[in-house]
Scaffold this motif. Sequence first.
Motif, PDB file in Angstrom:
ATOM      1  N   THR A 244      24.110 -18.665 -65.716  1.00  0.00           N
ATOM      2  CA  THR A 244      23.644 -18.904 -67.074  1.00  0.00           C
ATOM      3  C   THR A 244      22.694 -17.791 -67.490  1.00  0.00           C
ATOM      4  OG1 THR A 244      21.690 -20.156 -66.406  1.00  0.00           O
ATOM      5  CG2 THR A 244      23.761 -21.388 -66.638  1.00  0.00           C
ATOM      6  N   GLN A 245      22.294 -17.798 -68.756  1.00  0.00           N
ATOM      7  CA  GLN A 245      21.333 -16.806 -69.228  1.00  0.00           C
ATOM      8  C   GLN A 245      19.974 -17.019 -68.571  1.00  0.00           C
ATOM      9  OE1 GLN A 245      21.576 -16.084 -73.581  1.00  0.00           O
ATOM     10  NE2 GLN A 245      23.448 -17.307 -73.519  1.00  0.00           N
ATOM     11  N   ASP A 246      19.611 -18.274 -68.287  1.00  0.00           N
ATOM     12  CA  ASP A 246      18.365 -18.535 -67.562  1.00  0.00           C
ATOM     13  C   ASP A 246      18.431 -17.975 -66.145  1.00  0.00           C
ATOM     14  OD1 ASP A 246      17.195 -19.819 -69.702  1.00  0.00           O
ATOM     15  OD2 ASP A 246      17.732 -21.840 -69.032  1.00  0.00           O
ATOM     16  N   ASP A 247      19.621 -18.037 -65.535  1.00  0.00           N
ATOM     17  CA  ASP A 247      19.799 -17.458 -64.200  1.00  0.00           C
ATOM     18  C   ASP A 247      19.566 -15.947 -64.244  1.00  0.00           C
ATOM     19  OD1 ASP A 247      20.479 -19.957 -63.219  1.00  0.00           O
ATOM     20  OD2 ASP A 247      22.641 -19.592 -63.345  1.00  0.00           O
ATOM     21  N   LEU A 248      20.064 -15.307 -65.296  1.00  0.00           N
ATOM     22  CA  LEU A 248      19.869 -13.862 -65.445  1.00  0.00           C
ATOM     23  C   LEU A 248      18.382 -13.525 -65.534  1.00  0.00           C
ATOM     24  CD1 LEU A 248      22.662 -12.942 -68.035  1.00  0.00           C
ATOM     25  CD2 LEU A 248      22.629 -12.374 -65.609  1.00  0.00           C
ATOM     26  N   ASP A 249      17.650 -14.315 -66.307  1.00  0.00           N
ATOM     27  CA  ASP A 249      16.208 -14.087 -66.434  1.00  0.00           C
ATOM     28  C   ASP A 249      15.510 -14.255 -65.097  1.00  0.00           C
ATOM     29  OD1 ASP A 249      16.345 -13.575 -69.145  1.00  0.00           O
ATOM     30  OD2 ASP A 249      15.917 -15.644 -69.734  1.00  0.00           O
ATOM     31  N   ALA A 250      15.946 -15.235 -64.310  1.00  0.00           N
ATOM     32  CA  ALA A 250      15.325 -15.484 -63.005  1.00  0.00           C
ATOM     33  C   ALA A 250      15.612 -14.347 -62.033  1.00  0.00           C
ATOM     34  CB  ALA A 250      15.831 -16.812 -62.441  1.00  0.00           C
ATOM     35  N   ILE A 251      16.857 -13.873 -62.003  1.00  0.00           N
ATOM     36  CA  ILE A 251      17.212 -12.758 -61.123  1.00  0.00           C
ATOM     37  C   ILE A 251      16.425 -11.510 -61.511  1.00  0.00           C
ATOM     38  CG2 ILE A 251      19.082 -11.174 -60.493  1.00  0.00           C
ATOM     39  CD1 ILE A 251      20.991 -13.593 -60.726  1.00  0.00           C
ATOM     40  N   PHE A 252      16.277 -11.293 -62.811  1.00  0.00           N
ATOM     41  CA  PHE A 252      15.501 -10.145 -63.279  1.00  0.00           C
ATOM     42  C   PHE A 252      14.042 -10.264 -62.836  1.00  0.00           C
ATOM     43  CE2 PHE A 252      12.839  -8.075 -66.521  1.00  0.00           C
ATOM     44  CZ  PHE A 252      13.333  -6.786 -66.447  1.00  0.00           C
ATOM     45  N   ALA A 253      13.482 -11.470 -62.945  1.00  0.00           N
ATOM     46  CA  ALA A 253      12.095 -11.684 -62.539  1.00  0.00           C
ATOM     47  C   ALA A 253      11.917 -11.409 -61.049  1.00  0.00           C
ATOM     48  CB  ALA A 253      11.666 -13.115 -62.867  1.00  0.00           C
ATOM     49  N   TYR A 254      12.883 -11.823 -60.253  1.00  0.00           N
ATOM     50  CA  TYR A 254      12.797 -11.559 -58.814  1.00  0.00           C
ATOM     51  C   TYR A 254      12.894 -10.063 -58.531  1.00  0.00           C
ATOM     52  CZ  TYR A 254      14.059 -11.126 -53.949  1.00  0.00           C
ATOM     53  OH  TYR A 254      14.099 -10.716 -52.629  1.00  0.00           O
ATOM     54  N   ALA A 255      13.830  -9.391 -59.204  1.00  0.00           N
ATOM     55  CA  ALA A 255      13.975  -7.944 -58.998  1.00  0.00           C
ATOM     56  C   ALA A 255      12.677  -7.215 -59.328  1.00  0.00           C
ATOM     57  CB  ALA A 255      15.122  -7.412 -59.855  1.00  0.00           C
ATOM     58  N   ALA A 256      11.987  -7.677 -60.369  1.00  0.00           N
ATOM     59  CA  ALA A 256      10.734  -7.039 -60.771  1.00  0.00           C
ATOM     60  C   ALA A 256       9.651  -7.199 -59.719  1.00  0.00           C
ATOM     61  CB  ALA A 256      10.261  -7.623 -62.102  1.00  0.00           C
TER      62      ALA A 256
END
Length: 270
Positions: A244-256
Amino acid sequence: MPRLSLIGVCLALLLVVPGTALAQGKTFALVVDERLEEAGLLAYVIPRFALKSGVRPMVVAAAPDGLAGDGADVVIAPDAIAQGLGGTTAPAFYVEGEGAETWSVSLFVGGENTENAEKFVNWLTGEIGQRTVATFEVDGAPKFIPGAIEIEVEEALVITGDANVGEKLSHLHCGRCHVISDKNRMGGIGSAPSFAALRAIPGWADKFMVFWTANPHPSFTQVEGLTEPFDPAHPPHIAPVEITQDDLDAIFAYAASIEPKDLGAEVQSR
């Protein structure tokens, strides 16, 4: 067939073919000067708009002398052409130096997709869209200059996702190809860089934000509300990634949150 008629035919097909994004009510018809498509600007801008809005335009590219507003919700064209199409026109961006040109975006209201079209025009001419245009580069240099508002290109990184959730999702979905952390340091495949190595790439944030648009991800990745269903004639060659789009935001937050790997020489992005 004249280019004007070709646009009309393409838009008509998009409006009646079952299963298209238009039929799902989360899109609009976007007609653009073909030079924008050739430059790569659309491939750069559209996924970033779609990620936050959930709206993905159906694009028809045409030669400058064939651009028209008939059947279109939005047209992006050189200002001299855009002004004569009859829509509500606003400056979008411009090019300096050789081939200098001013580009405008025209909005045509009254269609069933007007609300989605307005979202795009407001985004493109607003701060986020103008900043996106400013960060697009060709051969390592900016190509288009924001024309709607003045902006500062440098921007603090905005993180809205949950990094803890993102870590779990990264291991679940991305760990089959990438080394995510010490937890799967013996995993991944040789041709896929680790997350820590990706973090060392200039522009890493942009790549993580829309990784689902870069090959080979489109062949096996489905993002709810953003990507179209897989072609039945070309099913995924591996178990699909469905997020989902929320999943994308979470993966991005982890990458950061990951410490970039020190690889010595600058990592070259492909």
